[in-house]
Motif scaffolding. Structure first.
Motif, mmCIF file in Angstrom:
data_model
loop_
_atom_site.group_PDB
_atom_site.id
_atom_site.type_symbol
_atom_site.label_atom_id
_atom_site.label_comp_id
_atom_site.label_asym_id
_atom_site.label_seq_id
_atom_site.Cartn_x
_atom_site.Cartn_y
_atom_site.Cartn_z
ATOM 1 N N ILE A 4 40.358 49.631 33.268
ATOM 2 C CA ILE A 4 39.461 48.548 32.888
ATOM 3 C C ILE A 4 39.877 47.280 33.633
ATOM 4 O O ILE A 4 41.033 46.870 33.588
ATOM 5 N N TYR A 5 38.918 46.667 34.305
ATOM 6 C CA TYR A 5 39.211 45.402 34.986
ATOM 7 C C TYR A 5 37.920 44.604 35.156
ATOM 8 O O TYR A 5 36.816 45.135 35.070
ATOM 9 N N GLU A 6 38.086 43.274 35.370
ATOM 10 C CA GLU A 6 36.968 42.367 35.589
ATOM 11 C C GLU A 6 36.944 41.914 37.046
ATOM 12 O O GLU A 6 37.994 41.831 37.692
ATOM 13 N N GLU A 7 35.750 41.575 37.507
ATOM 14 C CA GLU A 7 35.608 41.038 38.856
ATOM 15 C C GLU A 7 34.463 40.019 38.870
ATOM 16 O O GLU A 7 33.414 40.253 38.266
ATOM 17 N N ASN A 8 34.699 38.892 39.529
ATOM 18 C CA ASN A 8 33.645 37.901 39.731
ATOM 19 C C ASN A 8 32.860 38.292 40.985
ATOM 20 O O ASN A 8 33.403 38.279 42.093
ATOM 21 N N LEU A 9 31.590 38.627 40.835
ATOM 22 C CA LEU A 9 30.783 39.102 41.958
ATOM 23 C C LEU A 9 30.171 37.961 42.771
ATOM 24 O O LEU A 9 29.403 38.208 43.696
ATOM 25 N N TRP A 10 30.507 36.730 42.423
ATOM 26 C CA TRP A 10 30.114 35.588 43.245
ATOM 27 C C TRP A 10 31.201 35.317 44.281
ATOM 28 O O TRP A 10 32.368 35.299 43.932
ATOM 29 N N PRO A 11 30.840 35.070 45.550
ATOM 30 C CA PRO A 11 29.483 35.023 46.112
ATOM 31 C C PRO A 11 29.096 36.281 46.887
ATOM 32 O O PRO A 11 28.001 36.359 47.426
ATOM 33 N N SER A 12 29.989 37.259 46.954
ATOM 34 C CA SER A 12 29.785 38.356 47.908
ATOM 35 C C SER A 12 28.824 39.436 47.429
ATOM 36 O O SER A 12 28.236 40.155 48.244
ATOM 37 N N ARG A 13 28.628 39.546 46.096
ATOM 38 C CA ARG A 13 27.816 40.662 45.586
ATOM 39 C C ARG A 13 26.817 40.179 44.531
ATOM 40 O O ARG A 13 26.666 40.771 43.465
ATOM 41 N N VAL A 14 26.135 39.111 44.865
ATOM 42 C CA VAL A 14 25.187 38.500 43.926
ATOM 43 C C VAL A 14 24.034 39.452 43.603
ATOM 44 O O VAL A 14 23.654 39.618 42.437
ATOM 45 N N ASP A 15 23.459 40.059 44.624
ATOM 46 C CA ASP A 15 22.341 40.981 44.385
ATOM 47 C C ASP A 15 22.760 42.147 43.500
ATOM 48 O O ASP A 15 22.005 42.567 42.610
ATOM 49 N N ASP A 16 23.964 42.671 43.733
ATOM 50 C CA ASP A 16 24.473 43.765 42.897
ATOM 51 C C ASP A 16 24.575 43.323 41.444
ATOM 52 O O ASP A 16 24.214 44.064 40.514
ATOM 53 N N PHE A 17 25.085 42.108 41.233
ATOM 54 C CA PHE A 17 25.252 41.604 39.872
ATOM 55 C C PHE A 17 23.912 41.573 39.140
ATOM 56 O O PHE A 17 23.792 42.072 38.012
ATOM 57 N N PHE A 18 22.887 40.987 39.770
ATOM 58 C CA PHE A 18 21.601 40.864 39.090
ATOM 59 C C PHE A 18 20.894 42.208 38.941
ATOM 60 O O PHE A 18 20.110 42.394 38.000
ATOM 61 N N GLN A 19 21.170 43.147 39.816
ATOM 62 C CA GLN A 19 20.641 44.502 39.638
ATOM 63 C C GLN A 19 21.239 45.150 38.395
ATOM 64 O O GLN A 19 20.527 45.792 37.601
ATOM 65 N N HIS A 20 22.548 44.984 38.202
ATOM 66 C CA HIS A 20 23.201 45.508 36.996
ATOM 67 C C HIS A 20 22.655 44.811 35.748
ATOM 68 O O HIS A 20 22.363 45.474 34.738
ATOM 69 N N LEU A 21 22.531 43.481 35.810
ATOM 70 C CA LEU A 21 22.026 42.734 34.660
ATOM 71 C C LEU A 21 20.634 43.214 34.271
ATOM 72 O O LEU A 21 20.350 43.464 33.092
ATOM 73 N N ASN A 22 19.767 43.377 35.252
ATOM 74 C CA ASN A 22 18.406 43.810 34.962
ATOM 75 C C ASN A 22 18.379 45.252 34.452
ATOM 76 O O ASN A 22 17.605 45.591 33.542
ATOM 77 N N ARG A 23 19.232 46.095 35.018
ATOM 78 C CA ARG A 23 19.288 47.495 34.580
ATOM 79 C C ARG A 23 19.669 47.595 33.098
ATOM 80 O O ARG A 23 19.038 48.336 32.331
ATOM 81 N N ARG A 76 31.168 26.188 38.988
ATOM 82 C CA ARG A 76 31.747 27.437 39.479
ATOM 83 C C ARG A 76 31.003 28.625 38.874
ATOM 84 O O ARG A 76 31.103 28.873 37.662
ATOM 85 N N PRO A 77 30.258 29.364 39.680
ATOM 86 C CA PRO A 77 29.619 30.578 39.176
ATOM 87 C C PRO A 77 30.664 31.625 38.798
ATOM 88 O O PRO A 77 31.618 31.868 39.534
ATOM 89 N N LEU A 78 30.471 32.237 37.637
ATOM 90 C CA LEU A 78 31.370 33.288 37.144
ATOM 91 C C LEU A 78 30.508 34.495 36.794
ATOM 92 O O LEU A 78 30.144 34.708 35.635
ATOM 93 N N LEU A 79 30.172 35.267 37.810
ATOM 94 C CA LEU A 79 29.324 36.448 37.608
ATOM 95 C C LEU A 79 30.230 37.625 37.294
ATOM 96 O O LEU A 79 30.571 38.438 38.150
ATOM 97 N N SER A 80 30.611 37.716 36.037
ATOM 98 C CA SER A 80 31.657 38.643 35.607
ATOM 99 C C SER A 80 31.119 40.055 35.415
ATOM 100 O O SER A 80 30.182 40.285 34.639
#
Length: 325
Positions: free
Chosen positions: A169-188, A220-224
């Motif tokens: 188990i671990y956390e990762e901030n997807l900003w700024p390199s994987r923004v599209d991936d983050f919102f795809q997961h959020l929408n899913r 600071r964006p924190l797209l966790s």
């Protein structure tokens, strides 16, 4: 002011949705207070209406990310100066209705609106109210956890042991390199839970503009993203601004484990991170409830309320709105 009055949020919203037919910017944002605009529409497709609103809100026409903590004037303005300033704004525009969403209950601005409406014999209606919740992070995380109810403590913290026994188990901030991936997961996750999308091509454009710009104002964006054995199982859309972490949205795999409230556990990690950050004094979960319960109230140390109001000038429209309830 809050994150929602930043130039980043306001400019991104207006650039994304301000080109709607009938929209006209009346007062621009300045990084301290909300912008104001007029929208023209026809009530029941017949009667022309001019609606006066905050930038970031739309009473009848659009569904957009929620803009909270709205305010007319700078924090330093109060008393008669505040009253006169707001009165000048309202009298300076030829509106039919003025709809102001998500004002803080008990604020001087809300009181001023009541006074102004009574002075000019305008109708004053409360269109909505909603509770907001936050956690003060100035103390110690262990003391905060100990003060929670037993069930809340279990959901937010104690069941980490079960989660962490299921894999890496671990956390990762997807900003700024994987923004599209983050919102795809959020929408899913949102689509699976609520049966509707929360991210569209248009709203994604807004979020990306906002996030790229808020850094220029010290945010600071924190797209966790929370991972289990390399798979994203939960996401939190957080942004840090002026000592506050704003939790804008969340999504998680609700079928991950029958004994775990995965969204609550992820929230617990984020709240702990806020306690451990020396320049953070508040974790704001904002307004809104969960699907099955008002879960935020279980974890909050601070509670507040937003009120949305409508002012109506015309006697005819006041009668129409009264008949509609």
């Amino acid at each position: 002011m809050s994150l929602f009055q930043t130039k980043a949020w306001q400019s991104a919203w207006w650039e994304t949705w301000g080109s709607q037919k009938g929209f006209r910017l009346v007062r621009p944002w300045d990084g301290q207070v909300s912008g104001l605009y007029e929208s023209k529409y026809r009530l029941k497709g017949v009667l022309p209406v001019r609606s006066f609103q905050f930038v970031g809100t739309s009473y009848r026409e659009l569904r957009t990310p929620r803009t909270e903590y709205n305010q007319f004037c700078d924090d330093n303005l109060s008393g008669q100066l505040l009253l006169r300033g707001m009165e000048e704004i309202l009298q300076g525009q030829p509106w039919t209705e003025a709809v102001f969403n998500d004002l803080r209950t008990g604020s001087e601005e809300l009181s001023a609106l009541v006074t102004i409406a009574a002075t000019h014999n305008w109708a004053f209606r409360i269109t909505a109210s909603d509770n907001g919740y936050a956690v003060s992070t100035t103390g110690r995380f262990d003391e905060y956890i100990a003060a929670l109810g037993a069930n809340s403590r279990l959901r937010l913290y104690n069941r980490r042991k079960i989660l962490e026994s299921l894999g890496s188990i671990y956390e990762e901030n997807l900003w700024p390199s994987r923004v599209d991936d983050f919102f795809q997961h959020l929408n899913r996750f949102h689509l699976a839970r609520w049966k509707k999308n929360c991210v569209t091509p248009t709203s994604l454009e807004f979020h990306k503009k906002f996030l790229s710009r808020v850094e220029e104002e010290g945010g600071r964006p924190l797209l966790s993203a929370l991972y289990c054995d390399g798979n994203v199982v939960s996401v939190l859309y957080n942004v840090w601004y002026q000592g506050v972490v704003y939790n804008i949205q969340a999504g998680f795999d609700e079928h991950f484990h029958v004994k775990l409230s995965l969204g609550s556990l992820h929230l617990g990690y984020a709240i702990e991170n806020a306690f451990n950050a020396v320049n953070t004094h508040r974790f704001d979960m904002l307004a809104g409830q969960g699907k099955h319960e008002d879960y935020k109230s279980r974890f909050a140390t601070d509670r507040y309320q937003f009120i949305s109001i409508m002012l109506v000038k015309s006697v005819m429209f006041r009668a129409l709105y009264w008949m509609r309830g």
